[in-house]
Design an enzyme around this catalytic site. Structure first.
Site, PDB file in Angstrom:
ATOM      1  N   ASP A  33       0.840  -1.203   0.000  1.00 16.55           N
ATOM      2  CA  ASP A  33       0.000   0.000   0.000  1.00 16.55           C
ATOM      3  C   ASP A  33       0.879   1.260   0.000  1.00 16.55           C
ATOM      4  O   ASP A  33       0.378   2.377  -0.064  1.00 16.55           O
ATOM      5  CB  ASP A  33      -1.008  -0.005   1.158  1.00 16.55           C
ATOM      6  CG  ASP A  33      -0.361  -0.066   2.523  1.00 16.55           C
ATOM      7  OD1 ASP A  33       0.877  -0.183   2.607  1.00 16.55           O
ATOM      8  OD2 ASP A  33      -1.112  -0.003   3.533  1.00 16.55           O
ATOM      9  N   ASP A  56      -1.066  -6.000  -0.156  1.00 15.25           N
ATOM     10  CA  ASP A  56      -1.412  -5.323   1.093  1.00 15.25           C
ATOM     11  C   ASP A  56      -2.908  -5.043   1.140  1.00 15.25           C
ATOM     12  O   ASP A  56      -3.468  -4.476   0.185  1.00 15.25           O
ATOM     13  CB  ASP A  56      -0.705  -3.957   1.145  1.00 15.25           C
ATOM     14  CG  ASP A  56       0.354  -3.889   2.210  1.00 15.25           C
ATOM     15  OD1 ASP A  56       0.262  -4.630   3.205  1.00 15.25           O
ATOM     16  OD2 ASP A  56       1.287  -3.094   2.033  1.00 15.25           O
ATOM     17  N   GLU A 110       9.214  -4.287  10.502  1.00 16.48           N
ATOM     18  CA  GLU A 110       9.657  -3.009   9.919  1.00 16.48           C
ATOM     19  C   GLU A 110      10.204  -2.070  10.997  1.00 16.48           C
ATOM     20  O   GLU A 110       9.541  -1.831  12.019  1.00 16.48           O
ATOM     21  CB  GLU A 110       8.492  -2.336   9.162  1.00 16.48           C
ATOM     22  CG  GLU A 110       8.900  -0.985   8.572  1.00 16.48           C
ATOM     23  CD  GLU A 110       7.959  -0.447   7.508  1.00 16.48           C
ATOM     24  OE1 GLU A 110       7.016  -1.161   7.101  1.00 16.48           O
ATOM     25  OE2 GLU A 110       8.178   0.700   7.082  1.00 16.48           O
TER      26      GLU A 110
HETATM   27  O1  KIV Z   1       3.638  -1.097   1.608  1.00 20.87           O
HETATM   28  C1  KIV Z   1       4.744  -1.643   1.519  1.00 20.87           C
HETATM   29  O2  KIV Z   1       5.430  -1.554   0.489  1.00 20.87           O
HETATM   30  C2  KIV Z   1       5.197  -2.402   2.669  1.00 20.87           C
HETATM   31  C3  KIV Z   1       6.601  -2.898   2.676  1.00 20.87           C
HETATM   32  C4  KIV Z   1       7.563  -1.800   2.665  1.00 20.87           C
HETATM   33  C5  KIV Z   1       6.854  -3.872   3.774  1.00 20.87           C
HETATM   34  O3  KIV Z   1       4.452  -2.601   3.577  1.00 20.87           O
END
Ligand code: KIV
Length: 262
Positions: A43, A82, A181
């Protein structure tokens, strides 16, 4: 194509693996050709592609739109999408219906959900209907307003303990992997060692089972990137110089030349 079993095996054999977060056909194609083990349609597209200042605005429809393009670019790569803000927060039922839509309409292999213990019930439901779930704890960008910014997590004893419990809860609920993260490397090691499922780090040091970076960050599209990013090339600068050259050549009558004529 890899499956969740390959990621379990990689952990068992202590073989590192890679995920790249990306959002379109051409970059997904390059990831597949380069042998990247998995793609996340993150996301983060809200910030990277749409120019928003957080991940909150991107919609489920937009995530689905981009995921279809990524699947076309990487037909043989394990892809996770996501679940965007508010697509699973109001109820478990919402989460189940929306994750189901993502898999049905895009042909990807799983979903990622931010949060620990609080999303364990949803993880259990999704896994029970055959939807692989990647967890995400530590700095969870959908909570930016609650966290007070994009800050490293797990700095206090209380926060470390909470993250360890969250990781365990996600494993017990059935997640096949967990993104860690922006957490201190020693905490990432403790969590990684305590789990039988793989961890995937971003700003969590070298100890996690896998690593993930955003495509645009690792190729250096924007001027600034977080401390944990390695910029492997400076594509932003190269593209800008190329565009300047094109513009100059058109204005100077250098392009198009005879060789470009019909
Ligand atoms: O949204 C994203 O790209 C992520 C990654 C950086 C883990 O959640």
């Amino acid at each position: 194509m890899k499956s969740i079993l390959d990621f379990y095996r990689a952990k068992e054999k202590e073989e590192k693996f890679t995920f790249v977060s990306t959002y379109d056909y051409w970059s997904a194609k390059l990831c597949e050709e380069a042998g990247i083990d998995g793609i996340l349609v993150g996301d983060s597209l809200s910030m990277v592609v749409q120019g928003n200042d957080s991940t909150l605005p991107v919609s489920l429809e937009e995530m689905i739109y981009h995921s279809k393009a990524v699947r076309k670019g990487a037909p043989n790569t394990f892809i996770v999408v996501d679940m965007p803000f508010m697509s699973y927060h109001a109820s478990v039922e919402d989460g189940v219906k929306n994750a189901g839509r993502v898999l049905k309409e895009t042909g990807v292999n799983g979903v990622k959900i931010e949060g620990g213990k609080k999303v364990a019930q949803l993880v259990e439901r999704l896994v029970s209907i055959g939807i692989p779930v990647m967890g995400h704890i530590g700095l969870t960008p959908q909570f930016v307003n609650q966290l007070g910014g994009y800050k490293v997590q797990g700095r206090t004893e209380e926060s470390r303990e909470r993250l360890k419990q969250d990781a365990k809860a996600l494993e017990e609920a059935g997640c096949f992997s967990i993104v860690l993260e922006a957490v201190p490397a020693d905490l990432a090691k403790e969590i990684t060692d305590s789990l039988s499922i793989p961890t995937i780090g971003i700003g969590a040091g070298s100890v996690t089972d896998g690593q993930i970076l955003v495509f645009h960050d690792l190729i250096g599209v924007f001027e600034k990137t977080p401390k944990f990013v390695k910029r492997y090339i400076e594509v932003g600068k190269m593209i800008k110089e190329t565009l300047e050259k094109f513009s100059k050549e058109v204005k100077n009558g250098v392009f198009p030349s005879k060789e470009h004529e019909y």
